[in-house]
Design an enzyme around this catalytic site. Structure first.
Site, PDB file in Angstrom:
ATOM      1  N   HIS A 155       0.875  -1.168   0.000  1.00 32.06           N
ATOM      2  CA  HIS A 155       0.000   0.000   0.000  1.00 32.06           C
ATOM      3  C   HIS A 155       0.910   1.215   0.000  1.00 32.06           C
ATOM      4  O   HIS A 155       1.931   1.228   0.701  1.00 32.06           O
ATOM      5  CB  HIS A 155      -0.906   0.028   1.230  1.00 32.06           C
ATOM      6  CG  HIS A 155      -1.844  -1.128   1.316  1.00 32.06           C
ATOM      7  ND1 HIS A 155      -2.145  -1.770   2.505  1.00 32.06           N
ATOM      8  CD2 HIS A 155      -2.555  -1.770   0.361  1.00 32.06           C
ATOM      9  CE1 HIS A 155      -3.007  -2.753   2.268  1.00 32.06           C
ATOM     10  NE2 HIS A 155      -3.269  -2.774   0.981  1.00 32.06           N
ATOM     11  N   GLU A 178      -3.267  -3.612  -4.756  1.00 32.24           N
ATOM     12  CA  GLU A 178      -4.696  -3.569  -5.092  1.00 32.24           C
ATOM     13  C   GLU A 178      -5.216  -2.153  -4.967  1.00 32.24           C
ATOM     14  O   GLU A 178      -6.055  -1.851  -4.116  1.00 32.24           O
ATOM     15  CB  GLU A 178      -5.512  -4.558  -4.227  1.00 32.24           C
ATOM     16  CG  GLU A 178      -4.871  -4.968  -2.906  1.00 32.24           C
ATOM     17  CD  GLU A 178      -5.084  -3.969  -1.778  1.00 32.24           C
ATOM     18  OE1 GLU A 178      -5.707  -2.934  -2.010  1.00 32.24           O
ATOM     19  OE2 GLU A 178      -4.619  -4.240  -0.666  1.00 32.24           O
TER      20      GLU A 178
END
Length: 337
Positions: A252, A290
């Protein structure tokens, strides 16, 4: 270039000056103003390196520095051919050089060079942690190594002329910075983690206690600019959405400082982050992410760094794009210099 012209001075990856001078067709490298190695380099096609002098006290360091310099100066060069009279035992054992087809010929392959863990990892743990399987919350995964503390990665980015480094987040030192970044409207729109100092202390403390997530601060020239979470995918919420391997890592990413945004900066820090994760454990074959499927800018930046979008899928809180970068692809197309 005139025969006696001085070349640029740069830095080896951890705090030392490496300088080069070209004279009479020779390339002379000095480390901290001490002669290290003198080469004759023929650059017709694949560069061919002949050694005229090497410091007898540190021949491996000299060979490493020469490979680093030449690969940095020739960003598209994939292979350096060395012609040596003596077998470079340490260089062969480490993978810095591999034997060529002819006697006395040795090759430095860019894809192998950038997989050497040192000096990029410094004092960080570089030994492979032994494997023993565990089951956590119904998920079978390897026992993870204890988390590192402090600086874990440092490299001089020759394109930016800056140091790029990664260190672990320290809650007491970094909490206010993290809080400010998360409450930036641009960041909050994608992370959705705006909140108070108390809320962010709790958020970071939970991650600190979680063995599957490592929180990192990214720095340019030792100035913090970004926050990263690196996680083991097998134990993460992403695992049900693709065939996660035991050592896949996920990321992230948050850039908090406005002056460090832009594609040239992303190219530097994203390469550094992925490079660190592949070096941290040689069993890691993929790095995944993601981002939100509508975050076209970040997806584009990742594709520029050889990630590919495998698919889109639905988390409970967002529509996500599954971005994947394989180890072989990263090093074969390595843009590090």
């Amino acid at each position: 270039m005139p025969s006696d012209a001085a070349l640029q001075t740069t830095h080896t990856p951890r705090w030392r000056s490496l300088s080069a001078e070209q004279r009479d067709g020779l390339l002379c490298l000095s480390l901290e103003a001490r002669p290290l190695i003198t080469l004759r380099v023929h650059t017709y096609g694949t560069p061919v390196v002949q050694v005229e002098y090497v410091c007898s006290q540190r021949p491996y360091q000299a060979q490493w520095a020469a490979c680093y310099w030449l690969l940095s100066q020739h960003a598209t060069c994939q292979t350096l051919t060395w012609q040596l009279h003596e077998v470079p035992t340490q260089a062969l054992a480490s993978g810095l050089l591999v034997s060529g087809e002819q006697s006395g010929q040795y090759l430095c392959e860019r894809a192998l060079f950038w997989q050497l863990p040192q000096p990029w990892l410094g004092d960080a743990q570089t030994a492979v942690y032994p494997q023993q399987m565990r089951i956590t919350a119904g998920k079978r995964h390897p026992l993870r190594a204890p988390k590192p503390r402090g600086e874990v990665y440092r490299r001089f980015d020759a394109r930016l002329g800056s140091w790029v480094s990664l260190r672990t987040l320290d809650i007491e030192h970094d909490l206010e910075r993290f809080n400010r970044w998360q409450n930036e409207p641009r960041v909050e729109a994608f992370w959705q983690e705006g909140g108070s100092l108390a809320q962010h202390r709790e958020y970071l403390a939970k991650l600190e206690a979680d063995p599957h997530t490592l929180t990192l601060i990214g720095c340019f020239d030792d100035q913090p600019f970004a926050y990263f979470e690196a996680y083991w995918a097998k134990e993460d919420r992403i695992a049900p959405f693709y065939q996660a391997d035991d050592y896949d890592r996920g990321i992230h990413m948050l850039v908090g400082e406005q002056q460090h945004r832009g594609p040239h900066k992303v190219a530097s820090w994203l390469c550094a982050l992925v490079h660190y994760l592949f070096l941290d454990d040689p069993r890691t074959q993929r790095v995944v992410a993601e981002p939100r499927a509508d975050n076209a800018r970040m997806i584009g930046y990742m594709q520029d760094q050889c990630f590919h979008c495998d698919k889109e899928f639905d988390f409970p809180h967002k529509r996500a794009a599954l971005m994947i970068l394989g180890r072989e692809r990263f090093f074969d197309r390595c843009a590090l210099i």
